[in-house]
Write an enzyme that holds these catalytic residues in place. Structure first.
Site, PDB file in Angstrom:
ATOM      1  CB  CYS A  86      71.614  75.959  27.076  1.00 32.14           C
ATOM      2  SG  CYS A  86      74.027  75.481  26.655  1.00 32.14           S
ATOM      3  CG  HIS A 194      71.109  80.261  26.945  1.00 29.73           C
ATOM      4  ND1 HIS A 194      70.438  80.602  28.424  1.00 29.73           N
ATOM      5  CD2 HIS A 194      72.281  80.168  26.840  1.00 29.73           C
ATOM      6  CE1 HIS A 194      71.902  79.252  28.574  1.00 29.73           C
ATOM      7  NE2 HIS A 194      72.533  79.330  27.619  1.00 29.73           N
ATOM      8  CD  GLU A 196      67.070  81.404  28.676  1.00 29.88           C
ATOM      9  OE1 GLU A 196      67.255  81.077  27.267  1.00 29.88           O
ATOM     10  OE2 GLU A 196      68.236  80.818  29.239  1.00 29.88           O
TER      11      GLU A 196
END
Lengths: 220, 79
Positions: A86, A194, A196
């Site tokens: 990002c 994302h 994560e």
């Protein structure tokens, strides 16, 4: 595997990234502040999401020139696996480590939802554990994820297998649906979604784990 | 010396914010705006008194930070 997460003022996914890295590699990453000029040797560097420097001038523009980035750029050029997610992707394009630029979403909306990503290259050190899968679901949360590069660069990225992920359906106007790209050596990955944030069923799924396990396998 | 810098998106680069401004103007009843493009304007107050040196310096600043030459053009005016 030792990792570092670079923290800028305004980063807000640095701790999510640290949690994901620790969960998957078993080792707490170093948290490296943007003013630092040096840090311990690591096997993996992550540039997290957020709104570093309040997105002043252009997203990622100020961070790309932060003190710590001289060292990050040097190590990334030396082949240390480097991931930008990002805002981290925006920083990587602003440094020139990755080609192109991330512009305001074509529909002008901040897009925040789970999206389907096509695995465009499952042979890279970041995506090898996705081999056999055609698509994964990963969340996005961005206002400036509209990937732009000139036609020649786009042809080169596609031709060299440097497009890692594409969006299942268009969400932001990105050229050729690009969601994530690799550098020529395949050691640097920038992506808007994302991974994560998708590392456990309590978060809605585990499709993000493969990215971290791929890196771990590649460096060990 | 004062440097005035305009940064604009290159031709061919989609400008969704410019498009939104164009539509808003039309909705407000301002007719005849065929296209709108949004850019940025900077003023730098410089200690340098030599115009040539100043220009060279600002060119470098524009290339390295103020503009992203992948998507943007810049123009410099010195006063």
């Amino acid at each position: 595997m030792k990792s570092a997460v670079i923290v800028f003022p305004g980063s807000n996914c640095d701790r999510d990234m640290a949690v994901a890295i620790e969960k998957i590699t078993g080792v707490k990453p170093l948290m490296v502040w943007h003013q630092d000029t040096d840090f311990e040797a690591v096997d993996f560097i992550a540039l997290p999401g957020g709104f570093s420097y309040g997105d002043y001038l252009r997203c990622g523009a100020m961070s790309a020139r932060a003190n710590v980035m001289k060292e990050v750029i040097k190590r990334a050029n030396d082949g240390v696996p480097t991931l930008g997610v990002c805002n981290g992707f925006q920083v990587l394009t602003e440094t020139g480590l990755l080609p192109g630029a991330l512009m305001r979403n074509a529909n002008l909306h901040f897009v925040c939802k789970d999206v389907s990503l096509n695995i465009a290259n499952s042979a890279s050190m970041f995506t090898s554990d996705y081999s056999g899968q055609s698509a994964i679901t990963i969340p996005v949360a961005h206002h400036d994820g509209n990937y732009f590069a000139d036609a020649e660069t786009l042809d080169q990225l596609e031709g060299e297998g440097r497009v890692a992920f594409t969006y299942g359906t268009d969400i932001n106007g990105s050229q050729r649906g690009i969601a994530g790209i690799l550098n020529a050596k395949g050691t640097i990955l920038g992506m808007m979604p994302h991974p994560e944030r998708m590392i456990g069923s309590e978060l809605g799924g585990t499709d993000g784990c493969g990215l971290f396990t791929s890196v771990m396998n590649a460096v060990s | 010396m004062l440097a005035k810098i305009h940064v604009t998106l290159k031709n061919g680069v989609l400008d969704p914010q410019g498009k939104a401004i164009e539509h808003a103007l039309s909705n407000m009843g301002f007719d005849g705006v065929d296209a709108a493009r949004q850019g940025k304007y900077f003023e730098l107050d410089l200690a340098e008194t030599d115009r040539e040196k100043a220009m060279k310096n600002i060119e470098a600043m524009c290339r390295k930070l103020i503009a992203n030459t992948v998507i943007e053009n810049y123009s410099i005016e010195l006063e």
